[in-house]
Design a protein around this motif. Structure first.
Motif, PDB file in Angstrom:
ATOM      1  N   GLU A   1      44.627  47.858  33.131  1.00  0.00           N
ATOM      2  CA  GLU A   1      44.262  47.075  34.311  1.00  0.00           C
ATOM      3  C   GLU A   1      45.017  45.750  34.362  1.00  0.00           C
ATOM      4  N   SER A   2      45.057  45.015  33.247  1.00  0.00           N
ATOM      5  CA  SER A   2      45.757  43.734  33.271  1.00  0.00           C
ATOM      6  C   SER A   2      47.265  43.944  33.359  1.00  0.00           C
TER       7      SER A   2
ATOM      8  N   THR B   1      47.977  46.230  25.364  1.00  0.00           N
ATOM      9  CA  THR B   1      47.096  45.615  26.350  1.00  0.00           C
ATOM     10  C   THR B   1      46.419  46.730  27.140  1.00  0.00           C
ATOM     11  N   ASP B   2      45.477  46.356  27.972  1.00  0.00           N
ATOM     12  CA  ASP B   2      44.792  47.360  28.788  1.00  0.00           C
ATOM     13  C   ASP B   2      45.592  47.630  30.068  1.00  0.00           C
TER      14      ASP B   2
ATOM     15  N   ARG C   1      39.348  39.626  25.966  1.00  0.00           N
ATOM     16  CA  ARG C   1      40.414  40.528  25.560  1.00  0.00           C
ATOM     17  C   ARG C   1      41.766  39.923  25.923  1.00  0.00           C
ATOM     18  N   THR C   2      42.734  40.068  25.034  1.00  0.00           N
ATOM     19  CA  THR C   2      44.087  39.610  25.342  1.00  0.00           C
ATOM     20  C   THR C   2      44.632  40.439  26.495  1.00  0.00           C
ATOM     21  N   GLN C   3      45.028  39.762  27.561  1.00  0.00           N
ATOM     22  CA  GLN C   3      45.475  40.465  28.749  1.00  0.00           C
ATOM     23  C   GLN C   3      46.947  40.187  29.034  1.00  0.00           C
TER      24      GLN C   3
END
Length: 524
Positions: free
Chosen positions: A311-312, A308-309, A181-183
């Motif tokens: 967490e990141s 983005t997510d 995943r792109t972070q």
């Protein structure tokens, strides 16, 4: 070696980390059951496909892994559509595997026949597809697990014709490495850091997509206040002095948000059920962080958007946060006074519930995972019950279905053997899925089921009165819930005081089977 495709599917799921499947077998999908024990997967037999779907949802919310359900053609798929709709709106990873008829257009009057099962399931899922070959089945399962890992988690439905389930098939391919995943990286959050460095009253709104254990440190370092959505409760932990809690639906929260000079919303949809108003209330710059482009492009019109997510994003922010000057515009006294006023509002709106909630919270271990239903007791608790840990209170927020709590709590308890799990339901909603008491007893779950019994659809009655409608159809005949629970083999209690309620709850966590604890407004 070759096996019927139905058996190969279970082996494929096992290879991808699935250890529990919820469902009900039937003549159409029985080939899928050929491989369950062989693959050493535990099967939980629900009493209704709706229960199976909610169990898969509860399991997924407790573990972060996809919940899997097996159902039959036609009515099985229809019955699980409500849980799939709930999982869709609440971003829960769920895979529903069903059988389907081999021929639809040239055959009529078949068992379980419906006009377009795939399309029906597609209305409440991320996607619904038919796999007409073994390779197509394997490809769709692989795609589902890839998307669970990379995209906003939502339910998927795969249907396989009966003849294909019965046909011999080669094994599924070995699990492939998931994509990355792109972070977010530190350079990506530079605009946000720049804004934080000049803000005196920065405000974070933390939603269900903010998975990280860094938020308490970030908020403290920056000097930021925060709100959480219902799904984001516990993200700041207990006792953070600048936490306004899950009070976004309070009308006064718009005024607080308007006083911020920067608003950062992370993993929060900010939809109707988060705010109960259209406008967030912000007057300063808004930053949105979310995986879903539809969220980023909504009517709140953020000035800065990061796909983005959470967490990141938190990691990237934390890596450079020491260069930010802590804000000093918020005070603990301001937050405490505001929260106290809102708590009083909640108590006045639905009188007599807050003291019961306070007593119940004292009786439960801090790490209890709670599954609640659509009931006034839960509506109040979601605002005034501060959570010590994130993702420990699960509610059917988006779709808003009744009957969620008990089966979802069973799924959570299956996932959390040895850890405390509890259910909170209202008397009317309990009717929807109370047959799943049999499943809970069968599994020997130490599950307290707190049943708030006010003898009516009190929330609807209040709404009708508020709309100057004579209350109608808001009272239903209830059974003796305790005798019902005991008939299933569960334990039961009807406490007559808050102290008795607390004792019953504590005992229920240690009992070898579920305990229904019927609580009425007279407990005060």
């Amino acid at each position: 070696m070759k096996k019927p495709l139905g058996a190969q599917i279970s082996h494929m799921l096992k290879d991808r980390g699935v250890d529990v499947i919820f469902g009900i077998p039937g003549v159409h999908n029985q080939e899928m059951y050929r491989g369950i024990e062989e693959a050493e997967i535990t099967h939980v037999l629900a009493r209704h496909e709706q229960g199976a779907g909610f169990m898969a949802d509860g399991y997924a919310r407790a573990t972060g892994k996809p919940g899997v359900a097996y159902v039959i053609t036609g009515p099985g798929v229809c019955n699980i559509m409500t849980p799939m709709g709930q999982a869709y709106t609440d971003s829960v990873p769920m895979l529903v595997m069903s059988s389907c008829l081999d021929e639809m257009q040239a055959a009529h009057g078949q068992l379980h026949q419906m006009k377009d099962q795939r399309a029906a399931a597609g209305t409440v899922t991320d996607w619904s597809h038919q796999a007409n070959t073994a390779q197509a089945t394997y490809g769709l399962v692989e795609r589902a697990f890839e998307e669970f890992e990379l995209s906003r988690p939502r339910p998927k439905h795969i249907q396989v014709p009966i003849a294909q389930l019965q046909a011999e098939a080669d094994p599924a391919p070995f699990p492939n490495q998931f994509g990355l995943r792109t972070q977010a990286l530190p350079p990506d959050v530079a605009p946000v850091l720049s804004m934080l460095n000049t803000a005196r009253r920065p405000l974070f709104i933390l939603g269900g997509g903010t998975r990280s254990n860094l938020w308490r440190q970030i908020l403290t370092q920056v000097g930021a206040a925060c709100f959480t959505t219902y799904a984001g409760r516990g993200m700041a932990g207990l006792g953070y002095a600048l936490d306004f809690g899950a009070m976004l639906p309070r009308p006064g929260s718009a005024e607080v948000i308007a006083s911020a000079d920067l608003v950062v919303a992370v993993g929060a949809e900010l939809g109707e059920v988060d705010l109960w108003r259209r406008s967030l209330g912000h007057t300063a710059n808004l930053v949105r962080v979310d995986l879903d482009p539809q969220v980023l492009s909504d009517h709140h019109r953020a000035e800065v958007k990061l796909q983005t997510d959470g967490e990141s994003f938190a990691r990237a922010l934390w890596a450079s946060i020491d260069h930010v000057n802590p804000a000093t515009g918020w005070t603990a006294e301001e937050v405490a006074e505001t929260r106290g006023r809102w708590r009083a509002e909640v108590d006045a709106e639905r009188p007599g519930i807050v003291p019961v909630i306070d007593a119940l919270r004292e009786a439960m271990p801090a790490d209890t995972m709670i599954y609640s239903d659509m009931t006034q007791f839960a509506y109040v608790a979601k605002e005034v019950w501060d959570m010590a840990y994130p993702y420990h209170w699960h509610h059917p927020t988006g779709f808003g279905t009744l009957g969620y709590a008990l089966p979802a709590g069973i799924g959570g308890a299956v996932a959390r053997r040895g850890k405390p799990t509890a259910v909170i339901a209202g008397d009317y909603g309990f009717h929807y899925t109370m047959q799943e008491l049999g499943t809970a007893v069968e599994l020997g779950l130490s599950l307290p089921i707190i049943l708030w019994d006010n003898g009516k659809l009190k929330e609807i009655e209040d709404s009708m009165v508020g709309s100057q409608i004579a209350p109608n159809a808001v009272v239903a005949h209830n059974p003796d819930f305790c005798k019902l629970a005991e008939a299933f083999g569960a334990l039961s209690a009807t406490p007559s005081s808050l102290e008795e309620m607390q004792s019953a709850v504590r005992a229920a966590f240690d009992a070898p089977r579920p305990t229904l604890i019927r609580v009425t407004p007279d407990v005060l």
